[in-house]
Motif scaffolding. Structure first.
Motif, PDB file in Angstrom:
ATOM      1  N   GLY A 252      66.578  42.642 -29.786  1.00 50.23           N
ATOM      2  CA  GLY A 252      66.849  43.125 -28.621  1.00 50.23           C
ATOM      3  C   GLY A 252      68.130  43.943 -28.378  1.00 50.23           C
ATOM      4  N   GLY A 253      69.025  44.131 -29.698  1.00 48.51           N
ATOM      5  CA  GLY A 253      70.274  44.696 -29.553  1.00 48.51           C
ATOM      6  C   GLY A 253      71.062  44.214 -28.338  1.00 48.51           C
ATOM      7  N   GLY A 254      70.801  42.975 -28.063  1.00 46.21           N
ATOM      8  CA  GLY A 254      71.822  42.447 -26.883  1.00 46.21           C
ATOM      9  C   GLY A 254      70.811  42.111 -25.660  1.00 46.21           C
ATOM     10  N   MET A 255      69.601  42.743 -25.342  1.00 50.82           N
ATOM     11  CA  MET A 255      68.809  42.468 -24.318  1.00 50.82           C
ATOM     12  C   MET A 255      67.963  41.169 -24.792  1.00 50.82           C
ATOM     13  SD  MET A 255      69.653  44.378 -22.040  1.00 50.82           S
ATOM     14  CE  MET A 255      68.224  44.458 -20.735  1.00 50.82           C
ATOM     15  N   PRO A 256      67.415  40.617 -23.661  1.00 44.41           N
ATOM     16  CA  PRO A 256      66.638  39.390 -23.920  1.00 44.41           C
ATOM     17  C   PRO A 256      65.070  39.727 -24.024  1.00 44.41           C
ATOM     18  CG  PRO A 256      66.959  39.461 -21.681  1.00 44.41           C
ATOM     19  CD  PRO A 256      67.955  40.575 -22.297  1.00 44.41           C
ATOM     20  N   ASP A 273      38.561  31.432 -21.802  1.00 43.08           N
ATOM     21  CA  ASP A 273      38.238  29.889 -21.788  1.00 43.08           C
ATOM     22  C   ASP A 273      39.727  29.357 -22.084  1.00 43.08           C
ATOM     23  OD1 ASP A 273      37.212  27.521 -21.643  1.00 43.08           O
ATOM     24  OD2 ASP A 273      36.851  27.462 -23.996  1.00 43.08           O
ATOM     25  N   PRO A 274      40.611  29.469 -20.981  1.00 52.14           N
ATOM     26  CA  PRO A 274      40.517  30.410 -19.765  1.00 52.14           C
ATOM     27  C   PRO A 274      41.029  31.757 -19.943  1.00 52.14           C
ATOM     28  CG  PRO A 274      42.571  29.004 -19.671  1.00 52.14           C
ATOM     29  CD  PRO A 274      41.884  28.736 -21.068  1.00 52.14           C
ATOM     30  N   ILE A 275      40.835  32.670 -18.936  1.00 54.85           N
ATOM     31  CA  ILE A 275      41.573  33.989 -19.342  1.00 54.85           C
ATOM     32  C   ILE A 275      42.834  33.813 -18.941  1.00 54.85           C
ATOM     33  CG2 ILE A 275      39.446  35.125 -18.309  1.00 54.85           C
ATOM     34  CD1 ILE A 275      40.854  35.589 -15.620  1.00 54.85           C
ATOM     35  N   LEU A 276      43.697  34.667 -19.147  1.00 57.42           N
ATOM     36  CA  LEU A 276      45.293  34.436 -18.854  1.00 57.42           C
ATOM     37  C   LEU A 276      45.685  33.157 -19.628  1.00 57.42           C
ATOM     38  CD1 LEU A 276      45.674  35.271 -15.107  1.00 57.42           C
ATOM     39  CD2 LEU A 276      45.765  36.897 -17.401  1.00 57.42           C
ATOM     40  N   GLY A 277      45.248  32.752 -20.971  1.00 57.66           N
ATOM     41  CA  GLY A 277      45.334  31.876 -21.691  1.00 57.66           C
ATOM     42  C   GLY A 277      47.276  31.562 -21.891  1.00 57.66           C
ATOM     43  N   HIS A 278      47.717  32.595 -21.860  1.00 58.09           N
ATOM     44  CA  HIS A 278      49.292  32.683 -21.830  1.00 58.09           C
ATOM     45  C   HIS A 278      49.824  33.544 -20.979  1.00 58.09           C
ATOM     46  CE1 HIS A 278      53.043  31.340 -23.488  1.00 58.09           C
ATOM     47  NE2 HIS A 278      53.358  32.280 -23.796  1.00 58.09           N
ATOM     48  N   CYS A 279      50.409  33.335 -20.004  1.00 64.11           N
ATOM     49  CA  CYS A 279      50.997  34.355 -19.311  1.00 64.11           C
ATOM     50  C   CYS A 279      52.351  34.534 -18.727  1.00 64.11           C
ATOM     51  CB  CYS A 279      50.091  34.370 -17.711  1.00 64.11           C
ATOM     52  SG  CYS A 279      50.142  35.767 -16.776  1.00 64.11           S
ATOM     53  N   THR A 280      53.092  35.592 -18.584  1.00 62.47           N
ATOM     54  CA  THR A 280      54.473  35.594 -18.541  1.00 62.47           C
ATOM     55  C   THR A 280      54.796  36.510 -17.337  1.00 62.47           C
ATOM     56  OG1 THR A 280      56.786  35.971 -19.132  1.00 62.47           O
ATOM     57  CG2 THR A 280      54.733  37.043 -20.442  1.00 62.47           C
ATOM     58  N   THR A 281      55.451  36.559 -16.564  1.00 58.31           N
ATOM     59  CA  THR A 281      56.080  37.457 -15.468  1.00 58.31           C
ATOM     60  C   THR A 281      56.736  38.693 -16.007  1.00 58.31           C
ATOM     61  OG1 THR A 281      55.817  36.024 -13.684  1.00 58.31           O
ATOM     62  CG2 THR A 281      56.996  38.232 -13.148  1.00 58.31           C
ATOM     63  N   PHE A 282      57.801  38.260 -16.768  1.00 54.50           N
ATOM     64  CA  PHE A 282      58.611  39.179 -17.357  1.00 54.50           C
ATOM     65  C   PHE A 282      58.715  39.552 -18.714  1.00 54.50           C
ATOM     66  CE2 PHE A 282      60.889  37.340 -13.522  1.00 54.50           C
ATOM     67  CZ  PHE A 282      61.144  38.583 -12.608  1.00 54.50           C
ATOM     68  N   GLY A 283      57.855  38.811 -19.388  1.00 59.53           N
ATOM     69  CA  GLY A 283      57.611  39.305 -20.796  1.00 59.53           C
ATOM     70  C   GLY A 283      57.216  40.728 -21.094  1.00 59.53           C
ATOM     71  N   GLY A 284      57.863  41.416 -22.077  1.00 62.62           N
ATOM     72  CA  GLY A 284      57.598  42.762 -22.103  1.00 62.62           C
ATOM     73  C   GLY A 284      58.250  43.695 -21.273  1.00 62.62           C
ATOM     74  N   HIS A 285      59.530  43.143 -20.618  1.00 61.20           N
ATOM     75  CA  HIS A 285      60.118  44.142 -19.708  1.00 61.20           C
ATOM     76  C   HIS A 285      60.522  45.408 -20.160  1.00 61.20           C
ATOM     77  CE1 HIS A 285      63.408  45.141 -16.878  1.00 61.20           C
ATOM     78  NE2 HIS A 285      62.684  44.353 -16.025  1.00 61.20           N
ATOM     79  N   PRO A 286      60.275  46.181 -19.596  1.00 66.31           N
ATOM     80  CA  PRO A 286      60.240  47.657 -20.069  1.00 66.31           C
ATOM     81  C   PRO A 286      61.904  48.106 -20.614  1.00 66.31           C
ATOM     82  CG  PRO A 286      59.809  47.954 -17.775  1.00 66.31           C
ATOM     83  CD  PRO A 286      59.630  46.699 -18.250  1.00 66.31           C
ATOM     84  N   VAL A 287      62.664  47.493 -19.832  1.00 63.24           N
ATOM     85  CA  VAL A 287      64.301  47.694 -20.214  1.00 63.24           C
ATOM     86  C   VAL A 287      64.556  47.066 -21.621  1.00 63.24           C
ATOM     87  CG1 VAL A 287      66.624  47.602 -19.670  1.00 63.24           C
ATOM     88  CG2 VAL A 287      65.068  48.090 -17.859  1.00 63.24           C
ATOM     89  N   SER A 288      63.984  45.755 -21.741  1.00 62.42           N
ATOM     90  CA  SER A 288      64.437  45.051 -22.920  1.00 62.42           C
ATOM     91  C   SER A 288      63.437  45.698 -24.118  1.00 62.42           C
ATOM     92  CB  SER A 288      63.906  43.489 -22.849  1.00 62.42           C
ATOM     93  OG  SER A 288      64.860  42.696 -21.979  1.00 62.42           O
ATOM     94  N   CYS A 289      62.363  46.136 -23.913  1.00 66.68           N
ATOM     95  CA  CYS A 289      61.451  46.744 -24.982  1.00 66.68           C
ATOM     96  C   CYS A 289      62.295  48.175 -25.532  1.00 66.68           C
ATOM     97  CB  CYS A 289      60.033  47.081 -24.323  1.00 66.68           C
ATOM     98  SG  CYS A 289      58.989  45.617 -24.334  1.00 66.68           S
ATOM     99  N   ALA A 290      62.676  48.844 -24.401  1.00 69.65           N
ATOM    100  CA  ALA A 290      63.475  49.964 -24.800  1.00 69.65           C
ATOM    101  C   ALA A 290      64.546  49.806 -25.517  1.00 69.65           C
ATOM    102  CB  ALA A 290      63.841  50.776 -23.646  1.00 69.65           C
TER     103      ALA A 290
END
Length: 398
Positions: A252-256, A273-290
């Motif tokens: 992340g160059g210093g971002m989480p 089985d089930p749907i959303l078998g793994h879920c996160t609110t902030f995962g893939g945050h656009p600023v961190s991805c940038a």
């Protein structure tokens, strides 16, 4: 009465040891950090493997600013199409062999480990997880369960059941991997064990054994990935490919940010089985991805990986002292071994206080000095660091 930052830190921030560094940093740039008094510190550990392209790389900052002008968090993971996370996933896949083509973004390395363990159990229908002694995979409950140090785990039991440990680089222990095993998780190069590099035939043998019994192979490259070892992914040096790859830290160059990556077939188990078998609110945050996409492009465009071997050799050539028992390393992930933790701690403290050099030790190898500088470190800065470390060693030993 106005309290100082140090007082606020000690009074209100939960502590993780009785002896924090208590080094106050006001700003950082490149390989250096600066205190409020302007004193400069040469960072030889990259925030424990995070700042591979240095602190505040201009292209990373530009990418962050550009994203700030568009949007921040919009929705929980996996629902909305966002350009930057999609481009980052594509860019990551382009660095990997097929069928590693499906990327799940997380907030950290430990969270990525949790996802990798879950999808391995989901895909195989098995429960047994196998890791190595002296391995470190994170501090969340699942990651802690597979960490290979009983002293780190005993206060938090019960942890995940059905976990076994192999001796690293020991061929005889491969027989412990059976048809009960969902996955074997291993650091391609062991970090907190003090930079332990597998022999040339060990990882291929491990790969074959996993295939024989239908177990998945998870490679943890949280610390050794993203160019640190002299190839973009460390596994490229060992002639194997994982079923699941985990990365974070230098990403992340210093971002989480972190990620676990696998085939579309394996990752599809998260959808039903089930749907959303793994879920996160902030995962893939656009600023961190940038920031992560910019970091990846910097490593590629500036050809940072190509310089790693020569820089590591420069460290090795200069770090010569009777008190140094060994220097182990894979690229710019290095361990300098001394007689004891007591001696090493004096060297670390002296280097910081008198030479402005920030170093550290390893969790499971506390007589070894950690060297993991930013990949952008120059020859002149390496010379500066080595001269300072040798002065610190001589001062402590004499």
């Amino acid at each position: 009465m106005v309290q100082t930052s140090r007082q606020l830190f000690l009074q209100h921030q939960a502590q993780t040891s009785d002896f924090p560094l208590l080094l106050e940093i006001e700003r950082a740039e490149g390989v250096y950090m600066y205190g409020p008094d302007g004193r400069r510190y040469l960072d030889l550990i990259s925030g424990i493997g995070v700042s591979n392209v240095g602190h505040r790389h201009p292209r990373v900052l530009e990418a962050i600013r550009n994203q700030l002008d568009k949007y921040l968090h919009l929705m929980v993971y996996g629902e909305l199409v966002q350009v930057i996370p999609a481009e980052l996933a594509h860019a990551l896949v382009e660095t990997l062999p097929p069928p590693l083509e499906s990327v799940y973004f997380t907030n950290s390395g430990a969270e990525a480990i949790e996802g990798a363990l879950k999808i391995a159990k989901r895909h195989t229908g098995r429960t047994e997880l196998i890791s190595c002694l002296n391995a470190y995979h994170g501090s969340t409950h699942g990651a802690l369960s597979i960490t290979g140090s009983e002293s780190f785990k005993n206060s938090y039991r019960p942890l995940l059941p059905d976990v076994r440990h192999l001796r690293h680089n020991d061929f005889s222990d491969l027989a412990l991997i059976t048809e009960r095993t969902a996955a074997v998780i291993i650091e391609t190069v062991q970090g907190e064990a003090g930079v332990r590099i597998p022999g040339p035939y060990y990882l291929p043998a491990l790969r074959r054994r996993c295939r024989e019994v239908g177990a998945l192979l998870i490679l943890d490259e949280i610390q050794c990935g993203y160019g640190r070892t002299g190839s973009f992914w460390a596994f490229e040096q060992f002639g194997i490919e994982p079923d699941i790859l985990v990365c974070a830290k230098g990403m992340g160059g210093g971002m989480p940010i972190g990620a676990f990556i696998s085939s579309t077939e394996i990752m599809s188990g998260l959808k039903t089985d089930p749907i959303l078998g793994h879920c996160t609110t902030f995962g893939g945050h656009p600023v961190s991805c940038a920031a992560a996409l910019a970091t990846l492009r910097v490593i590629q465009d500036e050809n940072l990986v190509a310089g790693v071997a020569a820089k590591a050799a420069r460290f090795r050539a200069q770090l010569q002292h009777p008190a140094i028992r060994a220097v182990r390393g894979c690229g710019l992930l290095m361990a300098v071994e001394f007689e004891s933790f007591q001696v090493l701690k004096l060297i670390i403290d002296h280097a910081l206080a008198h030479e402005g050099i920030l170093t550290d030790w390893f969790l499971f190898c506390d007589n070894s000095l950690r060297l993991a500088p930013p990949l952008i470190i120059t020859d002149e800065q390496i010379d500066e660091a080595c001269a300072a470390l040798l002065r610190a060693i001589s001062e402590v030993i004499n």
